[in-house]
Design an enzyme around this catalytic site. Sequence first.
Site, PDB file in Angstrom:
ATOM      1  N   ASN A   1       3.670  -3.116  -4.271  1.00  0.00           N
ATOM      2  CA  ASN A   1       2.394  -2.580  -3.790  1.00  0.00           C
ATOM      3  C   ASN A   1       1.293  -3.596  -4.102  1.00  0.00           C
ATOM      4  O   ASN A   1       0.893  -3.737  -5.253  1.00  0.00           O
ATOM      5  CB  ASN A   1       2.135  -1.235  -4.498  1.00  0.00           C
ATOM      6  CG  ASN A   1       0.774  -0.660  -4.171  1.00  0.00           C
ATOM      7  OD1 ASN A   1       0.101  -1.102  -3.236  1.00  0.00           O
ATOM      8  ND2 ASN A   1       0.362   0.331  -4.937  1.00  0.00           N
TER       9      ASN A   1
ATOM     10  N   LYS B   1      -1.786  -3.533  -3.244  1.00  0.00           N
ATOM     11  CA  LYS B   1      -3.124  -2.928  -3.365  1.00  0.00           C
ATOM     12  C   LYS B   1      -4.129  -3.755  -2.544  1.00  0.00           C
ATOM     13  O   LYS B   1      -3.744  -4.305  -1.516  1.00  0.00           O
ATOM     14  CB  LYS B   1      -3.523  -2.795  -4.836  1.00  0.00           C
ATOM     15  CG  LYS B   1      -2.405  -2.105  -5.633  1.00  0.00           C
ATOM     16  CD  LYS B   1      -2.794  -1.668  -6.997  1.00  0.00           C
ATOM     17  CE  LYS B   1      -1.607  -0.991  -7.660  1.00  0.00           C
ATOM     18  NZ  LYS B   1      -1.915  -0.440  -8.955  1.00  0.00           N
TER      19      LYS B   1
ATOM     20  N   HIS C   1      -0.676   7.792  -3.674  1.00  0.00           N
ATOM     21  CA  HIS C   1      -0.779   6.901  -4.837  1.00  0.00           C
ATOM     22  C   HIS C   1      -1.883   7.425  -5.753  1.00  0.00           C
ATOM     23  O   HIS C   1      -2.904   7.933  -5.288  1.00  0.00           O
ATOM     24  CB  HIS C   1      -1.079   5.463  -4.392  1.00  0.00           C
ATOM     25  CG  HIS C   1      -0.970   4.486  -5.513  1.00  0.00           C
ATOM     26  ND1 HIS C   1      -1.986   4.297  -6.427  1.00  0.00           N
ATOM     27  CD2 HIS C   1       0.047   3.689  -5.909  1.00  0.00           C
ATOM     28  CE1 HIS C   1      -1.589   3.402  -7.323  1.00  0.00           C
ATOM     29  NE2 HIS C   1      -0.363   3.018  -7.033  1.00  0.00           N
TER      30      HIS C   1
ATOM     31  N   GLU D   1      -4.188   6.058  -7.243  1.00  0.00           N
ATOM     32  CA  GLU D   1      -5.531   5.516  -6.981  1.00  0.00           C
ATOM     33  C   GLU D   1      -6.178   6.253  -5.810  1.00  0.00           C
ATOM     34  O   GLU D   1      -7.401   6.404  -5.760  1.00  0.00           O
ATOM     35  CB  GLU D   1      -5.443   3.998  -6.739  1.00  0.00           C
ATOM     36  CG  GLU D   1      -5.224   3.266  -8.065  1.00  0.00           C
ATOM     37  CD  GLU D   1      -4.447   1.964  -7.973  1.00  0.00           C
ATOM     38  OE1 GLU D   1      -4.344   1.397  -6.874  1.00  0.00           O
ATOM     39  OE2 GLU D   1      -3.931   1.516  -9.018  1.00  0.00           O
TER      40      GLU D   1
ATOM     41  N   GLU E   1       4.994   7.645 -11.107  1.00  0.00           N
ATOM     42  CA  GLU E   1       4.115   6.633 -11.700  1.00  0.00           C
ATOM     43  C   GLU E   1       3.163   7.296 -12.688  1.00  0.00           C
ATOM     44  O   GLU E   1       2.136   7.860 -12.283  1.00  0.00           O
ATOM     45  CB  GLU E   1       3.285   5.962 -10.594  1.00  0.00           C
ATOM     46  CG  GLU E   1       4.126   5.242  -9.563  1.00  0.00           C
ATOM     47  CD  GLU E   1       3.321   4.139  -8.893  1.00  0.00           C
ATOM     48  OE1 GLU E   1       3.754   2.995  -8.987  1.00  0.00           O
ATOM     49  OE2 GLU E   1       2.266   4.413  -8.315  1.00  0.00           O
TER      50      GLU E   1
ATOM     51  N   GLY F   1      -1.195  -0.585 -14.137  1.00  0.00           N
ATOM     52  CA  GLY F   1      -2.147  -1.682 -14.275  1.00  0.00           C
ATOM     53  C   GLY F   1      -2.698  -1.840 -15.690  1.00  0.00           C
ATOM     54  O   GLY F   1      -3.660  -2.557 -15.903  1.00  0.00           O
TER      55      GLY F   1
ATOM     56  N   SER G   1       3.426  -0.953 -14.518  1.00  0.00           N
ATOM     57  CA  SER G   1       3.606  -2.178 -15.321  1.00  0.00           C
ATOM     58  C   SER G   1       5.051  -2.680 -15.364  1.00  0.00           C
ATOM     59  O   SER G   1       5.503  -3.173 -16.399  1.00  0.00           O
ATOM     60  CB  SER G   1       3.056  -1.974 -16.738  1.00  0.00           C
ATOM     61  OG  SER G   1       1.677  -1.650 -16.686  1.00  0.00           O
TER      62      SER G   1
HETATM   63  P1  PGA Z   1       1.323  -1.872 -11.783  1.00  0.00           P
HETATM   64  O1  PGA Z   1       1.033  -0.875 -10.542  1.00  0.00           O
HETATM   65  O2  PGA Z   1       2.745  -2.347 -11.635  1.00  0.00           O
HETATM   66  O3  PGA Z   1       0.312  -2.987 -11.630  1.00  0.00           O
HETATM   67  O4  PGA Z   1       1.128  -1.075 -13.017  1.00  0.00           O
HETATM   68  C1  PGA Z   1       1.983   0.032 -10.086  1.00  0.00           C
HETATM   69  C2  PGA Z   1       1.419   0.829  -8.927  1.00  0.00           C
HETATM   70  O5  PGA Z   1       0.240   1.209  -8.957  1.00  0.00           O
HETATM   71  O6  PGA Z   1       2.124   1.097  -7.937  1.00  0.00           O
END
Ligand code: PGA
Length: 322
Positions: free
Chosen positions: A4, A6, A96, A98, A168, A174, A214
């Site tokens: 992803n 983003k 997601h 976010e 997640e 992140g 992560s």
């Molecule tokens: P990350 O993000 O691996 O940077 O923690 C995962 C995601 O939001 O899909």
Amino acid sequence: MAGNWKMNLNHQEAVVLVQKLAWTLSDKKHDYGQVEVVVAPPYVDLRSVQTLVDGDRLRIGYSAQDVSAHESGAYTGEVSAAMLAKLGCDYVVVGHSERREMHGEDDAVVNTKALRTLAAGMTPIVCVGEGLEVRKAGRHVEHTLDQVDGSLAGIDPEQVASLVIAYEPVWAIGTGEVATPDDAQEVCAAIRGRVRDTVGADAAESVRLLYGGSVKSSNVVGIMDQPDVDGALVGGASLDPAEFAAICRYYALPALSLLLILLVLLHKGRGGGLSDMFGGGMSSGLGGSSVAERNLDRITIGAGVLWFACVVGLGLLLRAGS
Ligand code: PGA
């Protein structure tokens, strides 16, 4: 394995990344039958990625990061499922964290988006997962299962079987905080159990469950070792093609370590004395480098050089033989 991106990389950078990823994977003879590889670029990159994937007949799939809950019409700034299907998208990420957090998307909206994605012939990657407060209160399983129920409402059993659900935990996205393999397994097993109870055993067997938060090449093996984790949704680490390729090839990492250990044992003769080799043992070397450093004599250095030569030589032999 899905990357992803983003809100990163323009359409030219997207082409460069997908090319590098494809080269790295083909160089290492990646087994796409074993691990499917998908990237999720921003909307504006999709046409370029499509052209590259089609033109070079790459086996890398691609996904949108979101989709409109509406079919078509006066929805300025939105992109419909039909438009994404026309661009050849295989998958669409829906719900997601976010989007849930910053755009107020609830399970009903996520459910509509999942249904639109399926109706357009693509596969939704439905994201669920708890925030830190919920985790601290010990309600993470219950919370995540509620999201699963709400996001999957009204989806046909055969379609549930083809879905991808990404667990997640928001506190691990992140942040560099990674859930332990046991944390990932606990919730993924609960999700599979819920699909079994509400939809049926066949759907539970074939639904694919990803862990996200992560994920890196250094922690992916332990996560993928869990029986109910089928893959990973990778954010930050998917922006580096070498790192993402290593994550996709997680199955090769233990084999490489094993090969190195075998070479060490072979060098030492009759399989003993690994700890002597590192001057007092691996653990002391890790725990207190001064002990290891003191014991790191010329023999060890010579052995190290020999192992390196063996690995390079073996690589060249394999390459010449293939
Ligand atoms: P990350 O993000 O691996 O940077 O923690 C995962 C995601 O939001 O899909």
